[in-house]
Motif scaffolding. Sequence first.
Motif, PDB file in Angstrom:
ATOM      1  N   ASP A  18       1.018  -1.167   0.040  1.00  0.00           N
ATOM      2  CA  ASP A  18      -0.151   0.028   0.128  1.00  0.00           C
ATOM      3  C   ASP A  18       0.749   1.270  -0.253  1.00  0.00           C
ATOM      4  OD1 ASP A  18      -2.215  -1.516   0.132  1.00  0.00           O
ATOM      5  OD2 ASP A  18      -2.455  -1.515   2.340  1.00  0.00           O
ATOM      6  N   PHE A  19       2.110   1.128   0.790  1.00  0.00           N
ATOM      7  CA  PHE A  19       2.784   2.365   0.844  1.00  0.00           C
ATOM      8  C   PHE A  19       3.663   2.752  -0.395  1.00  0.00           C
ATOM      9  CE2 PHE A  19       6.683   4.694   2.316  1.00  0.00           C
ATOM     10  CZ  PHE A  19       5.817   5.718   3.045  1.00  0.00           C
ATOM     11  N   ILE A  20       3.894   1.621  -1.160  1.00  0.00           N
ATOM     12  CA  ILE A  20       4.661   1.571  -2.469  1.00  0.00           C
ATOM     13  C   ILE A  20       3.970   0.963  -3.565  1.00  0.00           C
ATOM     14  CG2 ILE A  20       7.051   1.368  -3.555  1.00  0.00           C
ATOM     15  CD1 ILE A  20       7.157   3.047  -1.114  1.00  0.00           C
ATOM     16  N   PRO A  21       2.997   1.458  -4.116  1.00  0.00           N
ATOM     17  CA  PRO A  21       2.228   1.084  -5.173  1.00  0.00           C
ATOM     18  C   PRO A  21       3.336   0.402  -6.305  1.00  0.00           C
ATOM     19  CG  PRO A  21       1.239   2.916  -4.513  1.00  0.00           C
ATOM     20  CD  PRO A  21       2.588   2.914  -3.861  1.00  0.00           C
ATOM     21  N   GLY A  22       2.930  -0.762  -6.643  1.00  0.00           N
ATOM     22  CA  GLY A  22       4.062  -1.501  -7.769  1.00  0.00           C
ATOM     23  C   GLY A  22       4.755  -2.468  -7.250  1.00  0.00           C
ATOM     24  N   SER A  23       4.947  -2.684  -5.550  1.00  0.00           N
ATOM     25  CA  SER A  23       5.916  -3.511  -5.072  1.00  0.00           C
ATOM     26  C   SER A  23       5.214  -4.836  -4.891  1.00  0.00           C
ATOM     27  CB  SER A  23       6.364  -3.065  -3.788  1.00  0.00           C
ATOM     28  OG  SER A  23       5.277  -2.632  -2.956  1.00  0.00           O
ATOM     29  N   HIS A  24       3.888  -4.907  -5.154  1.00  0.00           N
ATOM     30  CA  HIS A  24       2.956  -5.746  -4.462  1.00  0.00           C
ATOM     31  C   HIS A  24       3.379  -7.267  -4.978  1.00  0.00           C
ATOM     32  CE1 HIS A  24      -0.825  -7.931  -3.009  1.00  0.00           C
ATOM     33  NE2 HIS A  24      -0.971  -8.599  -4.494  1.00  0.00           N
ATOM     34  N   GLU A  25       3.505  -7.539  -6.402  1.00  0.00           N
ATOM     35  CA  GLU A  25       3.688  -8.553  -7.069  1.00  0.00           C
ATOM     36  C   GLU A  25       5.146  -9.384  -6.535  1.00  0.00           C
ATOM     37  OE1 GLU A  25       4.532 -10.830 -11.513  1.00  0.00           O
ATOM     38  OE2 GLU A  25       3.570  -8.923 -11.114  1.00  0.00           O
ATOM     39  N   LEU A  26       6.274  -8.488  -6.376  1.00  0.00           N
ATOM     40  CA  LEU A  26       7.519  -8.907  -6.243  1.00  0.00           C
ATOM     41  C   LEU A  26       7.483  -9.448  -4.706  1.00  0.00           C
ATOM     42  CD1 LEU A  26      10.592  -9.154  -6.570  1.00  0.00           C
ATOM     43  CD2 LEU A  26      10.765  -6.699  -5.584  1.00  0.00           C
ATOM     44  N   LEU A  27       6.721  -8.609  -3.765  1.00  0.00           N
ATOM     45  CA  LEU A  27       6.701  -9.225  -2.457  1.00  0.00           C
ATOM     46  C   LEU A  27       5.945 -10.560  -2.422  1.00  0.00           C
ATOM     47  CD1 LEU A  27       5.904  -5.671  -0.703  1.00  0.00           C
ATOM     48  CD2 LEU A  27       7.971  -7.123  -0.349  1.00  0.00           C
ATOM     49  N   HIS A  28       4.897 -10.637  -3.230  1.00  0.00           N
ATOM     50  CA  HIS A  28       4.062 -11.940  -3.313  1.00  0.00           C
ATOM     51  C   HIS A  28       4.901 -12.940  -3.672  1.00  0.00           C
ATOM     52  CE1 HIS A  28      -0.156 -11.573  -1.787  1.00  0.00           C
ATOM     53  NE2 HIS A  28      -0.073 -10.334  -2.022  1.00  0.00           N
ATOM     54  N   ARG A  29       6.080 -12.839  -4.509  1.00  0.00           N
ATOM     55  CA  ARG A  29       6.847 -13.932  -4.728  1.00  0.00           C
ATOM     56  C   ARG A  29       7.942 -14.166  -3.996  1.00  0.00           C
ATOM     57  NH1 ARG A  29       7.774 -13.086 -11.190  1.00  0.00           N
ATOM     58  NH2 ARG A  29       8.431 -15.282 -10.638  1.00  0.00           N
ATOM     59  N   PHE A  30       8.040 -13.610  -2.929  1.00  0.00           N
ATOM     60  CA  PHE A  30       9.069 -13.756  -2.019  1.00  0.00           C
ATOM     61  C   PHE A  30       8.898 -15.250  -1.475  1.00  0.00           C
ATOM     62  CE2 PHE A  30      11.407 -13.856   1.816  1.00  0.00           C
ATOM     63  CZ  PHE A  30      12.312 -13.018   1.731  1.00  0.00           C
ATOM     64  N   GLY A  31       9.842 -16.107  -1.957  1.00  0.00           N
ATOM     65  CA  GLY A  31       9.578 -17.417  -1.112  1.00  0.00           C
ATOM     66  C   GLY A  31       7.958 -18.040  -1.288  1.00  0.00           C
ATOM     67  N   SER A  32       7.984 -18.746  -0.277  1.00  0.00           N
ATOM     68  CA  SER A  32       6.395 -19.341  -0.233  1.00  0.00           C
ATOM     69  C   SER A  32       5.529 -18.819   0.911  1.00  0.00           C
ATOM     70  CB  SER A  32       6.455 -21.141  -0.151  1.00  0.00           C
ATOM     71  OG  SER A  32       7.052 -21.183   1.043  1.00  0.00           O
ATOM     72  N   GLU A  33       4.346 -19.087   1.212  1.00  0.00           N
ATOM     73  CA  GLU A  33       3.543 -18.739   2.250  1.00  0.00           C
ATOM     74  C   GLU A  33       4.248 -19.209   3.633  1.00  0.00           C
ATOM     75  OE1 GLU A  33       0.091 -17.165   4.215  1.00  0.00           O
ATOM     76  OE2 GLU A  33       1.210 -16.807   2.169  1.00  0.00           O
ATOM     77  N   GLN A  34       4.929 -20.385   3.811  1.00  0.00           N
ATOM     78  CA  GLN A  34       5.497 -20.794   4.951  1.00  0.00           C
ATOM     79  C   GLN A  34       6.670 -20.083   5.184  1.00  0.00           C
ATOM     80  OE1 GLN A  34       4.308 -22.713   2.524  1.00  0.00           O
ATOM     81  NE2 GLN A  34       3.748 -24.893   2.901  1.00  0.00           N
ATOM     82  N   VAL A  35       7.526 -19.828   4.045  1.00  0.00           N
ATOM     83  CA  VAL A  35       8.601 -18.778   4.261  1.00  0.00           C
ATOM     84  C   VAL A  35       8.487 -17.416   4.605  1.00  0.00           C
ATOM     85  CG1 VAL A  35      10.856 -18.036   2.930  1.00  0.00           C
ATOM     86  CG2 VAL A  35      10.090 -20.436   2.660  1.00  0.00           C
ATOM     87  N   ARG A  36       7.566 -16.747   3.981  1.00  0.00           N
ATOM     88  CA  ARG A  36       7.101 -15.242   4.167  1.00  0.00           C
ATOM     89  C   ARG A  36       6.698 -15.369   5.534  1.00  0.00           C
ATOM     90  NH1 ARG A  36       4.890 -15.682  -0.962  1.00  0.00           N
ATOM     91  NH2 ARG A  36       2.757 -16.553  -0.272  1.00  0.00           N
ATOM     92  N   ASN A  37       6.129 -16.060   6.317  1.00  0.00           N
ATOM     93  CA  ASN A  37       5.502 -16.368   7.600  1.00  0.00           C
ATOM     94  C   ASN A  37       6.559 -16.226   8.254  1.00  0.00           C
ATOM     95  OD1 ASN A  37       2.964 -16.415   6.783  1.00  0.00           O
ATOM     96  ND2 ASN A  37       2.615 -18.541   7.015  1.00  0.00           N
ATOM     97  N   GLN A  38       7.751 -16.664   8.254  1.00  0.00           N
ATOM     98  CA  GLN A  38       9.058 -16.809   8.987  1.00  0.00           C
ATOM     99  C   GLN A  38      10.149 -15.962   8.695  1.00  0.00           C
ATOM    100  OE1 GLN A  38       8.390 -18.578  11.856  1.00  0.00           O
ATOM    101  NE2 GLN A  38       9.887 -20.151  11.672  1.00  0.00           N
ATOM    102  N   ALA A  39      10.143 -15.477   7.483  1.00  0.00           N
ATOM    103  CA  ALA A  39      11.486 -14.793   7.098  1.00  0.00           C
ATOM    104  C   ALA A  39      11.132 -13.318   7.370  1.00  0.00           C
ATOM    105  CB  ALA A  39      11.700 -15.117   5.462  1.00  0.00           C
TER     106      ALA A  39
END
Length: 454
Positions: A321-342
């Motif tokens: 929300d703060f940086i429009p355009g960053s959404h897709e990159l952040l969603h492709r950071f690892g997996s759901e399990q990794v994002r929950n920890q990393a």
Amino acid sequence: MIRFLFKGDVVSLHNERADITVLDWLRLKARQTGTKEGCASGDCGACSVVVVRLSDLDGRTSSLNEPQNPQSKNSQNNTQNNTQESSQNNPPNKYSNRLIYESVNSCITFAGALQGAQLITVEQLATDDQLHPVQQAMVDEHGAQCGFCTPGFILSLFALYHCPQAQAYARAKNTQALHQRAEQFLGGNLCRCTGYAPILRAAIKAMRQGVATNFDDGFSQNTKSTVEQLQQLKLKLPMQPGFLYPANLRQLSDMRITYPNAHMLAGGTDLALEVTQRLNDIDTLLYIKSVPEMMVVKQTDSHLVLGAAVSVTRCLQIVSDFIPGSHELLHRFGSEQVRNQATIGGNIINASPVGDLPPLLQALGAVLELQRADTIRQMPIDSFYISYKATLLQEGEFLKSISIPRSASHFAAYKISKRYDDDISAVCAVFNLSLSNGIVTDARIAYGGMAAIP
């Protein structure tokens, strides 16, 4: 000792090694072998479990980690209205927003990180002879063949079942949004024989059927007692040799100086590979997610400040929300399990040239706040990396927070990888341009995967 809830009881770990993983504890100590080991690196999801925490442990509510609704703005408004109506017809448990259910990879999660949490494995889902709704949906849709990956899929589906936004999509009959959320939760689980179609069908079926019962299961029925038990656990800090658990920034700063050889642990999604892949021993871990100051999320008109221990899941929607355009990159950071920890800080400190966040933060002109004892210094992330896996971090120093200025310019981020989900970047490119009357007046362009440093 490390204390957490497991199968309704409080488990105390007294003399376990600091670097024992949740998976090893489950299979070798607790003899709960339903959770499988596949890759031992957090890539296949066979070892997935669910960790339940109090939402107030890091100052968030369960709505803060929700990605954007993939529908249009008008559809979002309609969905919100439908969701509000559905919520009135099916009021959620008043304690439900106190608990956050997150899937994690047990093979790269150290057991000490379970302090004050509840651990849920596949053995706990069925009650007597009745399968949990997500298990029954997998049976009905023929979602398993060899069965090796199935426990991990089941736990990912279980986390989806307890996801407030997924429940809202199901109540609102927002099929597209629900399907995308199911794909997100299953993105870290690999299946080599069944294929994903029947598993996705099982996910949608379980969520749709859950509407009729208000997603009631044995865990939601015990929410009140679980909250009370976890509140009691968090009152006592662990005294585990080799696992340092500071309660505040002062203690963290002192321990960082007193134990210079201790490995700082946040999510551990990279650090754990030292144990599982390189077979090294880690004698002392310094856990930083127990420090409230490291979990800060603060937004002003001009900047967004994130504590170094904030998970990618938690900051995903806030940064998007703060940086429009960053959404897709952040969603492709690892997996759901990794994002929950990393954590955002871990991805910076690891100094990997293919890390997803450093190019993003470089293009945005982010500033790092570093601390050693009582000394605090600020450094542009541009200057932080000096060579492959090497930074200007001093001995006894740690990353406290990251300050990101708001970008009012044209911003875009791209990632190319061999696998769309749960993969490192082959190339990551981030563009931050300022335009005036169609002319570029300023440009910050950052790449990952192109050299020894981002």
